[in-house]
Enzyme design. Structure first.
Site, PDB file in Angstrom:
ATOM      1  N   SER A 153     -40.804 -54.721  10.952  1.00 26.40           N
ATOM      2  CA  SER A 153     -41.052 -53.542  11.789  1.00 26.40           C
ATOM      3  C   SER A 153     -40.652 -52.257  11.071  1.00 26.40           C
ATOM      4  O   SER A 153     -41.361 -51.245  11.141  1.00 26.40           O
ATOM      5  CB  SER A 153     -40.304 -53.667  13.121  1.00 26.40           C
ATOM      6  N   TYR A 154     -39.535 -52.285  10.379  1.00 27.77           N
ATOM      7  CA  TYR A 154     -39.051 -51.105   9.658  1.00 27.77           C
ATOM      8  C   TYR A 154     -39.966 -50.771   8.491  1.00 27.77           C
ATOM      9  O   TYR A 154     -40.369 -49.613   8.303  1.00 27.77           O
ATOM     10  CB  TYR A 154     -37.629 -51.375   9.167  1.00 27.77           C
ATOM     11  N   ALA A 155     -40.317 -51.797   7.714  1.00 29.85           N
ATOM     12  CA  ALA A 155     -41.172 -51.584   6.552  1.00 29.85           C
ATOM     13  C   ALA A 155     -42.535 -51.044   6.956  1.00 29.85           C
ATOM     14  O   ALA A 155     -43.083 -50.151   6.307  1.00 29.85           O
ATOM     15  CB  ALA A 155     -41.326 -52.891   5.774  1.00 29.85           C
TER      16      ALA A 155
END
Length: 251
Positions: A153-155
Site C-alpha cells: 500500500s505504501y509503495a
C-alpha cells in the site's frame, strides 16, 4: 543564512520527524512556515520551537484525509500571508503487511493520507504558486522504487506520487514552477521504533547504505529540502533526489 528569506512555506506532517526537521531548516534560512499536522499537542509544541527563529510561523491542525477541507489549508495561508512560495507534501500514513494480506482499507489509508492530499494540495496551491514561480517538494520512497516486501500500500501510493510529480513538472514548467521529490532514509522516530522491534532487519538495511548511517532529519534531509526550495535549484525539475546515503542509485 537567508536562502529562503521572506518565503512562505507549507509543510504537511510538519510537527514531527522529517517534517519537523525540514521546518527547522527552513526557518533558520528565513522562511515563514505553516506546519500542518493532525496531532494538535505535538503541533503546538513544535510551532513554539519554530517561532524562536521565525515568530510568524503558524500551526494548522488538519486531517489530510478529509479532502473537502484541503483547500482551506491553502486559503488560510493566503489569507494570513498573502502569498505561497513553497509547498512540501510530506505527510503519509500506512500499514506494513504482506501483499496477500493487504486490504482495501490498507490501500485507502495510504492513498487518503499520502497520494490524495499531495494531489489536491498541488491543485489548490497552483494558482498561488504561479504568482510566485514557486516550488513543490513531494516525497518518494525506496520502498516504492525497490518494491520492498510488506509495503504494497505504501509503495503504490509513493510511486503514484512520483508519477503525478513528473506530470506536474512537465505541465508547470511553463509557469516557472519546479516540482521535485525527495526519497529519504532518515533517523526518524518511526525508524527508531522499527529498529527496536526488528533489529535484524534494521541492521540489514544499514548494511546496504554505503555511507553507513541514517540521514539526520534537519542537517541531511532538511538541508536538501532547503536547496530544492531555494533559487539554487531553479534549473532542476521532475527529479527524484535520493537522500539515502547511496542506498539506491537511480539510472
Amino acid at each position: 543564512m537567508n536562502k529562503l528569506q521572506n518565503k512562505i512555506a507549507i509543510i504537511t506532517g510538519g510537527a514531527s520527524g522529517i517534517g519537523k526537521g525540514m521546518a527547522k531548516a527552513f526557518v533558520k534560512e528565513g522562511a515563514i512556515v505553516a506546519i500542518v499536522d493532525l496531532n494538535e499537542e505535538v503541533g503546538k509544541e513544535t510551532i513554539r520551537e519554530l517561532q524562536e527563529y521565525q515568530p510568524e510561523s503558524i500551526f494548522i491542525q488538519a486531517d489530510l484525509s478529509d479532502r473537502d477541507r484541503l483547500s482551506s489549508i491553502i486559503e488560510k495561508v493566503i489569507e494570513k500571508f498573502g502569498k505561497l512560495d513553497i509547498l512540501v507534501n510530506n505527510a503519509h500514513a500506512s500499514k506494513n503487511k504482506p501483499f496477500e494480506e493487504t486490504t482495501q482499507a490498507d490501500m485507502d489509508l495510504s492513498f487518503n493520507t499520502g497520494f490524495y492530499p499531495t494531489f489536491y494540495l498541488m491543485q489548490a496551491a497552483l494558482p498561488h504558486l504561479k504568482e510566485t514561480k514557486g516550488k513543490i517538494i513531494n516525497f518518494a520512497s525506496g520502498a516504492g522504487i525497490n518494491g520492498d516486501a510488506n509495503q504494497a500500500s505504501y509503495a503504490a501510493a509513493k510511486e503514484a506520487i512520483r508519477a503525478i510529480s513528473r506530470v506536474a513538472a512537465n505541465e508547470f514548467g511553463r509557469f516557472g514552477i519546479n516540482v521535485n521529490l525527495i526519497s529519504p532514509i532518515a533517523n526518524s522516530p518511526g525508524i527508531q521504533n522499527w529498529a527496536q522491534e526488528h533489529p535484524d532487519h534494521y541492521e540489514a538495511m544499514l548494511s546496504r547504505i554505503p555511507l553507513g548511517r541514517l540521514g539526520e532529519l534537519e542537517s541531511d534531509i532538511g538541508r536538501v529540502a532547503v536547496f530544492l526550495a531555494s533559487e539554487d535549484s531553479n534549473y532542476i525539475t521532475g527529479q527524484t533526489i535520493m537522500v539515502d546515503g547511496g542506498a539506491i542509485k537511480l539510472r
